[in-house]
Design an enzyme around this catalytic site. Structure first.
Site, PDB file in Angstrom:
ATOM      1  N   HIS A  91       0.839  -1.205   0.000  1.00 15.08           N
ATOM      2  CA  HIS A  91       0.000   0.000   0.000  1.00 15.08           C
ATOM      3  C   HIS A  91       0.873   1.254   0.000  1.00 15.08           C
ATOM      4  CE1 HIS A  91      -3.631   2.346   1.512  1.00 15.08           C
ATOM      5  NE2 HIS A  91      -2.631   3.182   1.717  1.00 15.08           N
ATOM      6  N   GLU A  92       1.833   1.302   0.914  1.00 13.07           N
ATOM      7  CA  GLU A  92       2.687   2.488   1.016  1.00 13.07           C
ATOM      8  C   GLU A  92       3.662   2.576  -0.157  1.00 13.07           C
ATOM      9  OE1 GLU A  92       1.589   4.622   2.942  1.00 13.07           O
ATOM     10  OE2 GLU A  92       0.378   3.317   4.217  1.00 13.07           O
ATOM     11  N   HIS A 120       2.024   4.232  -3.089  1.00 15.79           N
ATOM     12  CA  HIS A 120       1.989   5.703  -3.035  1.00 15.79           C
ATOM     13  C   HIS A 120       3.274   6.296  -3.617  1.00 15.79           C
ATOM     14  CE1 HIS A 120      -1.767   6.331  -0.973  1.00 15.79           C
ATOM     15  NE2 HIS A 120      -1.423   5.525   0.019  1.00 15.79           N
TER      16      HIS A 120
END
Length: 194
Positions: A78-79, A82
């Site tokens: 998820h990170e 980004h």
């Protein structure tokens, strides 16, 4: 926040996933993105954060230890997504279509915006506030900003200012606290307005 020491095996698992997903993205996108730094200094109820300028991923050590496999499978990608989205597309909405594409098509991970971890161990003291439609729990920091007259918060659902009320039936002399501040702003959650 409770301090937590991250076992070596867990740090290695995090790095293995990070490297595997980064390699997957580099091959898919025909790029050579550098490996981001991982640190374990994220605080509060946030599982992780991506810091674009530092090319860094911060993970919450307490939530990591309590939810090891979910962090490895979900939070790290998820990170990373980004960071990759910013480098590949530039400035776009944080959980927009580009991020969802990066998660699902490139990294092969479900694009979940939020975690569902139990947060009792990292939850800070909260203060109950009310609007016309519901009860809200504000953090100590937000509560103190209200008390100092620096901020107020608006319910996104009904648009009313949040007010601290005593529901202590044993003390009828306690009245709702209303701070003389102007109204304004919109959002989905109670938000700070200055």
């Amino acid at each position: 926040m409770k301090s937590a020491s991250i076992p070596i095996y867990l740090q290695q698992a995090i790095m293995n996933t990070l490297r595997q997903k980064l390699q997957q993205a580099n091959l898919y996108l025909n790029r050579d993105f550098p490996e981001p730094t991982i640190n374990y200094r994220q605080r509060g109820t946030t599982a992780g954060s991506a810091y674009i300028k530092n090319w860094e991923i911060r993970l919450n050590p307490v939530l990591l230890i309590e939810n090891q496999q979910a962090f490895i499978d979900e939070v790290v990608p998820h990170e990373l997504a980004h960071l990759l989205v910013y480098r590949y597309f530039g400035k776009v909405p944080p959980h927009g279509k580009q991020w969802r594409w990066m998660m699902e098509e490139v990294l092969n991970v479900p694009a979940n915006r939020t975690h569902k971890f139990k947060i009792d161990s990292v939850r800070s003291q909260t203060f109950t506030y009310y609007c016309n439609c519901q009860q809200h729990e504000l953090t100590l920091r937000r509560h103190n900003k209200i008390l100092r007259g620096e901020s107020h918060y608006i319910c996104q659902k009904c648009g009313e200012k949040l007010i601290a009320k005593s529901i202590d039936s044993l003390n009828p002399n306690l009245y709702p606290m209303d701070f003389k501040m102007h109204r304004g702003g919109k959002g989905v959650n109670p938000r700070e307005h200055r």
